[in-house]
Scaffold this motif. Structure first.
Motif, short mmCIF file in Angstrom:
data_model
loop_
_atom_site.label_atom_id
_atom_site.label_comp_id
_atom_site.label_asym_id
_atom_site.label_seq_id
_atom_site.Cartn_x
_atom_site.Cartn_y
_atom_site.Cartn_z
N LEU A 108 17.70 5.60 -12.05
CA LEU A 108 17.21 4.31 -12.54
C LEU A 108 17.26 3.27 -11.42
O LEU A 108 17.07 3.62 -10.27
CB LEU A 108 17.98 3.89 -13.79
N GLY A 109 17.44 1.99 -11.73
CA GLY A 109 17.32 0.99 -10.67
C GLY A 109 15.88 0.94 -10.18
O GLY A 109 14.94 0.80 -10.97
N THR A 110 15.67 1.07 -8.88
CA THR A 110 14.31 1.11 -8.34
C THR A 110 13.78 2.54 -8.43
O THR A 110 14.44 3.48 -8.01
CB THR A 110 14.27 0.64 -6.87
N LEU A 111 12.58 2.68 -8.96
CA LEU A 111 12.01 4.00 -9.23
C LEU A 111 11.11 4.49 -8.10
O LEU A 111 11.05 5.68 -7.81
CB LEU A 111 11.21 3.96 -10.53
N ALA A 112 10.38 3.56 -7.48
CA ALA A 112 9.40 3.93 -6.45
C ALA A 112 8.95 2.67 -5.74
O ALA A 112 9.22 1.55 -6.19
CB ALA A 112 8.20 4.64 -7.09
N HIS A 113 8.24 2.84 -4.64
CA HIS A 113 7.58 1.71 -3.98
C HIS A 113 6.40 2.22 -3.18
O HIS A 113 6.34 3.39 -2.79
CB HIS A 113 8.55 0.91 -3.09
N ALA A 114 5.45 1.34 -2.96
CA ALA A 114 4.26 1.68 -2.18
C ALA A 114 3.87 0.48 -1.35
O ALA A 114 4.14 -0.67 -1.72
CB ALA A 114 3.11 2.10 -3.10
N PHE A 115 3.22 0.73 -0.23
CA PHE A 115 2.89 -0.32 0.71
C PHE A 115 1.41 -0.71 0.60
O PHE A 115 0.57 0.09 0.21
CB PHE A 115 3.22 0.13 2.13
N SER A 116 1.11 -1.95 0.96
CA SER A 116 -0.25 -2.47 0.85
C SER A 116 -1.17 -1.80 1.86
O SER A 116 -0.72 -1.23 2.85
CB SER A 116 -0.25 -3.98 1.07
N PRO A 117 -2.49 -1.85 1.62
CA PRO A 117 -3.46 -1.23 2.53
C PRO A 117 -3.36 -1.84 3.93
O PRO A 117 -3.03 -3.02 4.07
CB PRO A 117 -4.81 -1.58 1.90
N PRO A 118 -3.64 -1.03 4.95
CA PRO A 118 -4.03 0.38 4.89
C PRO A 118 -2.88 1.33 5.18
O PRO A 118 -3.09 2.42 5.70
CB PRO A 118 -5.09 0.46 5.99
N SER A 119 -1.65 0.94 4.84
CA SER A 119 -0.49 1.78 5.14
C SER A 119 -0.58 3.14 4.46
O SER A 119 -0.43 4.18 5.09
CB SER A 119 0.80 1.08 4.70
#
Length: 378
Positions: A238-249
């Motif tokens: 739990l806590g933070t599940l995932a993250h993604a970076f803004s384009p075009p990373s």
């Protein structure tokens, strides 16, 4: 006389797979894992009722929480204290505004209830600017009668974009994605991501193709634990599940410690506090990969939090308008929110149905031959 000496080198690289749990449905989660909670975040309930001017043991931890998600600037380098000071009060007020709570500046019960919900690891505030409550105002002019006044109607779009509105270039509308080879995922798990990408391509002029090459794909997806080298460490169940970076990373990381459910089975979800629907999280993070920020609309895919046992995969009108602002509409899109994709459910009722990427073994990758040529001239 000319001759060639050829040296042949064989090189083996040992790579340890990253452990992760995948379950066909929530009933397959072992009892020992079902009621797991996030130790630090769950302890935040002890701060319920705290307000400005108090000193409470451990309050510095909630300041670190707010700094992680942008409510306290990263430029603040001082040691956090247990004082409920102006720094914390301002952070709480902005958080309450973002999540449409009553703005009191206090850690009331409803605010704490929101704080402890599992969420995306991307910040809500970047460089002091909130990404959640800066709605985009659009004006329409409508003439109700010949020669009459022209009323101006205002509507606010709640979708948000990253600062500078980054997006994939116009000449890259066919994007590729690949999975970290250290995560030997099953076709069923990969299918969850294919459905998630499909929800965005249904409404906008983008296409997504899964390829094998992790090093050359536009988007890279991997499951990791703890500190995995991008400055945004995961924190366990739990806590933070995932993250993604803004384009075009194109970087998309998920916490391997979660109990990921792949079938979308909600019937038995409600009694399992540690079950997380994989497709719901994937659809949200893909929105970030394409340039969308967090929304303050709770029904939106881009809302930062998702409660365990909840499945949310259908784009709302705000999600659709946001992505079409960046990339235009899919010519075949009929103007309504796309229907939910069909998912294959498999209710085995047995714990053995879980698929685990086992970190105790190793993966041997045979690298290509390295040739060494020595040309010797007479």
């Amino acid at each position: 006389m000319r001759f060639c000496v050829f040296g042949f080198l064989s090189l083996f690289l040992i790579v340890s797979p990253v452990s992760a749990w995948f379950f066909p449905n929530s009933s397959a989660i072992p009892p020992s894992l079902r009621n797991t909670t996030h130790v630090f975040w769950d302890a935040f309930s002890n701060f319920t009722g705290c307000h400005h001017g108090q000193n409470v043991d451990g309050l510095f931890r909630i300041k670190k929480y707010f700094q992680r998600f942008g409510y306290i600037p990263e430029t603040y380098t001082g040691n956090f204290t247990d004082d409920f000071d102006d720094i914390l009060k301002n952070a709480v007020e902005l958080y309450q505004k973002n999540f449409r709570l009553n703005v009191t500046g206090e850690l009331d019960a409803l605010t704490i209830k929101h704080i402890v919900v599992p969420r995306c690891g991307n910040p809500d505030v970047v460089n002091g600017t909130s990404l959640m409550h800066n709605g985009r105002r659009k004006t329409f002019e409508v003439n109700f009668s010949p020669g009459g006044k022209v009323p101006r109607l205002h509507t606010v779009k709640h979708y948000t974009l990253f600062p500078g509105e980054p997006r994939w270039p116009r000449d890259r509308r066919d994007l590729t994605y690949a999975f970290d080879p250290r995560n030997p995922l099953t076709d069923e798990v990969k299918g969850v991501f294919a459905r998630a990408f499909g929800r965005w391509s249904e409404v906008t002029a983008l296409n997504f193709t899964n390829i094998e090459s992790f090093t050359t794909s536009d988007i890279t997806i991997g499951f990791y634990t703890g500190d995995h080298g991008d400055g945004e460490p995961f924190d366990g169940v739990l806590g933070t599940l995932a993250h993604a970076f803004s384009p075009p990373s194109g970087k998309f990381h998920l916490d391997a410690d979660e109990n990921w459910v792949v079938s979308g089975d909600l019937d038995s979800f409600l009694s399992v506090t540690a079950a997380v629907d994989l497709e719901s999280v994937a659809v949200h993070e893909i929105g970030h990969l394409l340039g969308l920020g967090h929304s303050s609309v709770e029904e939106s895919i881009m809302y930062p939090t998702i409660t365990t046992g909840k499945r949310k995969v259908d784009l709302t009108s705000d999600d659709v308008e946001g992505i079409q602002y960046l990339y235009g509409a899919n010519p075949n899109f009929n103007g309504t929110s796309p229907p939910a994709a069909t998912t294959r459910e498999r209710d085995t009722g047995s714990f053995g149905a879980a698929a685990r990427i086992d970190g105790s073994s190793s993966l041997s990758l045979f690298l290509s031959t390295v040739g060494l040529f020595l040309w010797i001239l007479p």
